[in-house]
Motif scaffolding. Structure first.
Motif, PDB file in Angstrom:
ATOM      1  N   ALA A 154       0.852  -1.191   0.000  1.00 16.38           N
ATOM      2  CA  ALA A 154       0.000   0.000   0.000  1.00 16.38           C
ATOM      3  C   ALA A 154       0.884   1.236   0.000  1.00 16.38           C
ATOM      4  N   ASN A 155       0.915   1.943  -1.116  1.00 13.82           N
ATOM      5  CA  ASN A 155       1.633   3.210  -1.221  1.00 13.82           C
ATOM      6  C   ASN A 155       3.083   3.119  -0.734  1.00 13.82           C
ATOM      7  N   GLY A 156       3.787   2.104  -1.199  1.00 15.34           N
ATOM      8  CA  GLY A 156       5.196   1.976  -0.865  1.00 15.34           C
ATOM      9  C   GLY A 156       5.487   1.213   0.412  1.00 15.34           C
ATOM     10  N   LEU A 157       4.458   0.828   1.159  1.00  9.49           N
ATOM     11  CA  LEU A 157       4.637   0.044   2.377  1.00  9.49           C
ATOM     12  C   LEU A 157       4.311  -1.419   2.075  1.00  9.49           C
ATOM     13  N   ILE A 158       5.319  -2.265   2.195  1.00  7.69           N
ATOM     14  CA  ILE A 158       5.133  -3.697   1.966  1.00  7.69           C
ATOM     15  C   ILE A 158       5.051  -4.394   3.317  1.00  7.69           C
ATOM     16  N   THR A 159       3.939  -5.053   3.556  1.00  7.75           N
ATOM     17  CA  THR A 159       3.715  -5.778   4.801  1.00  7.75           C
ATOM     18  C   THR A 159       3.795  -7.271   4.527  1.00  7.75           C
ATOM     19  N   MET A 160       4.504  -7.996   5.389  1.00  9.60           N
ATOM     20  CA  MET A 160       4.578  -9.442   5.249  1.00  9.60           C
ATOM     21  C   MET A 160       4.242 -10.112   6.574  1.00  9.60           C
ATOM     22  N   ASN A 161       3.377 -11.109   6.501  1.00 12.18           N
ATOM     23  CA  ASN A 161       3.099 -11.958   7.656  1.00 12.18           C
ATOM     24  C   ASN A 161       4.296 -12.884   7.848  1.00 12.18           C
ATOM     25  N   ILE A 162       4.918 -12.852   9.026  1.00 13.96           N
ATOM     26  CA  ILE A 162       6.144 -13.631   9.224  1.00 13.96           C
ATOM     27  C   ILE A 162       5.891 -15.137   9.169  1.00 13.96           C
ATOM     28  N   ALA A 163       4.614 -15.543   9.178  1.00 14.83           N
ATOM     29  CA  ALA A 163       4.306 -16.966   9.003  1.00 14.83           C
ATOM     30  C   ALA A 163       4.785 -17.469   7.645  1.00 14.83           C
ATOM     31  N   GLU A 164       4.939 -16.552   6.669  1.00 13.56           N
ATOM     32  CA  GLU A 164       5.412 -16.943   5.345  1.00 13.56           C
ATOM     33  C   GLU A 164       6.838 -17.504   5.396  1.00 13.56           C
ATOM     34  N   ALA A 165       7.579 -17.191   6.469  1.00 13.85           N
ATOM     35  CA  ALA A 165       8.951 -17.680   6.597  1.00 13.85           C
ATOM     36  C   ALA A 165       9.019 -19.063   7.225  1.00 13.85           C
ATOM     37  N   ASP A 166       7.875 -19.608   7.627  1.00 10.62           N
ATOM     38  CA  ASP A 166       7.814 -20.959   8.171  1.00 10.62           C
ATOM     39  C   ASP A 166       7.444 -21.918   7.048  1.00 10.62           C
ATOM     40  N   ASP A 167       8.286 -22.904   6.790  1.00 10.86           N
ATOM     41  CA  ASP A 167       8.081 -23.791   5.643  1.00 10.86           C
ATOM     42  C   ASP A 167       6.735 -24.504   5.697  1.00 10.86           C
ATOM     43  N   VAL A 168       6.349 -24.970   6.877  1.00  9.09           N
ATOM     44  CA  VAL A 168       5.085 -25.710   7.007  1.00  9.09           C
ATOM     45  C   VAL A 168       3.904 -24.778   6.769  1.00  9.09           C
ATOM     46  N   GLU A 169       3.936 -23.608   7.409  1.00 14.09           N
ATOM     47  CA  GLU A 169       2.844 -22.642   7.233  1.00 14.09           C
ATOM     48  C   GLU A 169       2.708 -22.232   5.767  1.00 14.09           C
ATOM     49  N   ARG A 170       3.853 -21.979   5.130  1.00  8.40           N
ATOM     50  CA  ARG A 170       3.817 -21.528   3.743  1.00  8.40           C
ATOM     51  C   ARG A 170       3.305 -22.626   2.809  1.00  8.40           C
ATOM     52  N   GLU A 171       3.698 -23.880   3.075  1.00 14.69           N
ATOM     53  CA  GLU A 171       3.222 -24.973   2.227  1.00 14.69           C
ATOM     54  C   GLU A 171       1.724 -25.182   2.403  1.00 14.69           C
ATOM     55  N   MET A 172       1.239 -25.029   3.628  1.00 14.14           N
ATOM     56  CA  MET A 172      -0.205 -25.134   3.854  1.00 14.14           C
ATOM     57  C   MET A 172      -0.943 -24.047   3.099  1.00 14.14           C
ATOM     58  N   ALA A 173      -0.403 -22.831   3.135  1.00 15.47           N
ATOM     59  CA  ALA A 173      -1.035 -21.728   2.409  1.00 15.47           C
ATOM     60  C   ALA A 173      -1.000 -21.976   0.911  1.00 15.47           C
ATOM     61  N   ARG A 174       0.119 -22.523   0.427  1.00 19.73           N
ATOM     62  CA  ARG A 174       0.236 -22.807  -1.010  1.00 19.73           C
ATOM     63  C   ARG A 174      -0.817 -23.815  -1.440  1.00 19.73           C
ATOM     64  N   ASN A 175      -1.019 -24.852  -0.638  1.00 24.48           N
ATOM     65  CA  ASN A 175      -2.021 -25.863  -0.974  1.00 24.48           C
ATOM     66  C   ASN A 175      -3.437 -25.300  -0.887  1.00 24.48           C
ATOM     67  N   ASN A 176      -3.692 -24.500   0.153  1.00 24.77           N
ATOM     68  CA  ASN A 176      -5.024 -23.911   0.312  1.00 24.77           C
ATOM     69  C   ASN A 176      -5.365 -22.970  -0.834  1.00 24.77           C
ATOM     70  N   TRP A 197       4.773  -0.272 -10.183  1.00 27.19           N
ATOM     71  CA  TRP A 197       3.677   0.159 -11.056  1.00 27.19           C
ATOM     72  C   TRP A 197       3.363   1.630 -10.769  1.00 27.19           C
ATOM     73  N   GLU A 198       3.341   1.978  -9.481  1.00 28.64           N
ATOM     74  CA  GLU A 198       3.062   3.362  -9.113  1.00 28.64           C
ATOM     75  C   GLU A 198       4.201   4.297  -9.533  1.00 28.64           C
ATOM     76  N   ARG A 199       5.423   3.810  -9.497  1.00 25.56           N
ATOM     77  CA  ARG A 199       6.585   4.641  -9.822  1.00 25.56           C
ATOM     78  C   ARG A 199       6.819   4.760 -11.335  1.00 25.56           C
ATOM     79  N   LEU A 200       6.543   3.682 -12.083  1.00 29.75           N
ATOM     80  CA  LEU A 200       6.945   3.629 -13.487  1.00 29.75           C
ATOM     81  C   LEU A 200       5.795   3.699 -14.483  1.00 29.75           C
ATOM     82  N   ILE A 201       4.568   3.386 -14.056  1.00 30.27           N
ATOM     83  CA  ILE A 201       3.439   3.297 -14.993  1.00 30.27           C
ATOM     84  C   ILE A 201       2.376   4.350 -14.723  1.00 30.27           C
ATOM     85  N   GLU A 202       1.930   4.432 -13.475  1.00 27.22           N
ATOM     86  CA  GLU A 202       0.827   5.327 -13.136  1.00 27.22           C
ATOM     87  C   GLU A 202       1.141   6.771 -13.533  1.00 27.22           C
ATOM     88  N   GLY A 203       0.221   7.367 -14.274  1.00 28.62           N
ATOM     89  CA  GLY A 203       0.352   8.763 -14.657  1.00 28.62           C
ATOM     90  C   GLY A 203       1.376   9.054 -15.732  1.00 28.62           C
TER      91      GLY A 203
END
Length: 353
Positions: A154-176, A197-203
């Motif tokens: 959102a407007n240059g702020l990238i948020t990541m759920n740290i669960a994505e760094a857990d192999d099991v959690e990420r594989e479950m999400a991938r399957n779901n 996209w906002e820096r190079l394309i928009e406007g």
């Protein structure tokens, strides 16, 4: 990612190494030079480069084992350019969160390396709030009322759920999510696509070309999101998109394709660094693609060259994985429409569109 070496003894080293196993010198990545530097650690704790004697200090996050980037000694900054982008980090009193943060930082540093390789300016939000970049790494436990942290941009702020760094959690999400590919680095490359996209394309005057290839982004994102999660992707999505999720909205088609372009270029740089050439034994009798990867894809101005090198490399990678009993490393097919979209991104990055 290129192959690095220790400046002191020429031992091959990895991007995240902090010391050379051969000569025992300290190692750090200098973002200004885009190279690993070999350093002598002196009794007073100072570090000087083996060759030039230049003074360095490690990024402050080195104390947590999550960063090996170095800063010239005369530079007053305490954090490297990659770590200076962090706004929220996990609760480090929890060992499992520290482990996840390490995975996240390694991927994020690879992302920033790629942007620096292209010569893109890296501007923290703390310097330019409107156009800058920042990262939040958060856990669900920090959210109220059982809410979940949503990975996104959102407007240059990238948020990541740290669960994505857990192999099991990420594989479950991938399957779901019925995804063929899901990695922390892949998330970063996707989300940074939204930022650019906002820096190079928009406007800009190339927005009409974007709409011609990807669709009209003025279509309600929320409506597109609701439709996608209710109905899924069209049955024929693989004729026009790189992934099912790319069908959701033109912004997502751009971000998915941008991430894919980064996969291609960075993997090809690795192949180039190792001097790979691909010449299957059956190529002499059948029409099988060969390749001599003698160009660094980061600097190659001709997209067709990148594409023609990429195909035989992916065939080889998948064959090697199958020989190990693993899934295809590259579970994608680049159709004609996606090739056009990739070429457009290539031209935008290199300023030739």
């Amino acid at each position: 990612m290129q192959v690095f070496k220790c400046d002191h003894c020429s031992q091959p080293v990895y991007f995240d190494n902090t010391h050379c196993l051969k000569c025992q010198n300290k190692l750090g990545f200098d973002a200004d030079q885009l190279k690993m530097v070999s350093m002598h650690l002196h009794e007073d704790g100072t570090l000087t480069e083996s060759i030039s004697g230049k003074g360095y200090q490690y990024c402050s996050n080195q104390q947590y084992g999550v960063c090996n980037w170095v800063i010239p000694y005369e530079n007053p900054d305490k954090f490297c350019i990659a770590c200076s982008l962090n706004r929220i980090i996990p609760d480090l009193s929890k060992p499992e969160y520290l482990s996840r943060w390490k995975v996240i930082e390694l991927a994020k540093h690879r992302l920033i390396y790629a942007l620096l390789r292209w010569g893109f300016p890296i501007i923290p939000k703390s310097v330019d709030y409107e156009r800058g970049l920042a990262f939040n790494f958060k856990s669900d436990s920090a959210m109220p009322d059982g809410q979940r942290v949503m990975t996104g941009h959102a407007n240059g702020l990238i948020t990541m759920n740290i669960a994505e760094a857990d192999d099991v959690e990420r594989e479950m999400a991938r399957n779901n999510m019925d995804e063929v590919y899901r990695t922390v680095l892949g998330h970063f490359r996707h989300e940074i696509g939204h930022y650019y996209w906002e820096r190079l394309i928009e406007g800009t005057d190339i927005l009409p070309k974007f709409r011609e290839l990807y669709g009209d982004e003025r279509y309600s994102y929320q409506e597109a999101l609701n439709h996608y999660y209710k109905n899924g992707a069209p049955a024929d999505w693989n004729q026009n998109y790189i992934s099912a999720y790319a069908t959701m909205h033109p912004w997502e088609s751009w971000a998915e394709t941008w991430a894919h372009y980064m996969h291609m270029v960075d993997t090809l740089e690795t192949a180039y660094s190792y001097g790979l050439s691909i010449d299957p034994q059956i190529a002499r009798k059948l029409e099988v693609k060969t390749a001599v990867i003698d160009q660094n894809a980061y600097f190659c101005k001709d997209f067709e060259t990148i594409y023609q090198l990429w195909l035989p490399l992916t065939f080889t990678m998948n064959s090697l994985n199958r020989s190990m009993g693993a899934k295809d490393l590259y579970p994608f097919v680049i159709n004609a429409k996606v090739k056009e979209k990739l070429k457009f991104i290539h031209e935008v990055i290199h300023g030739v569109s």
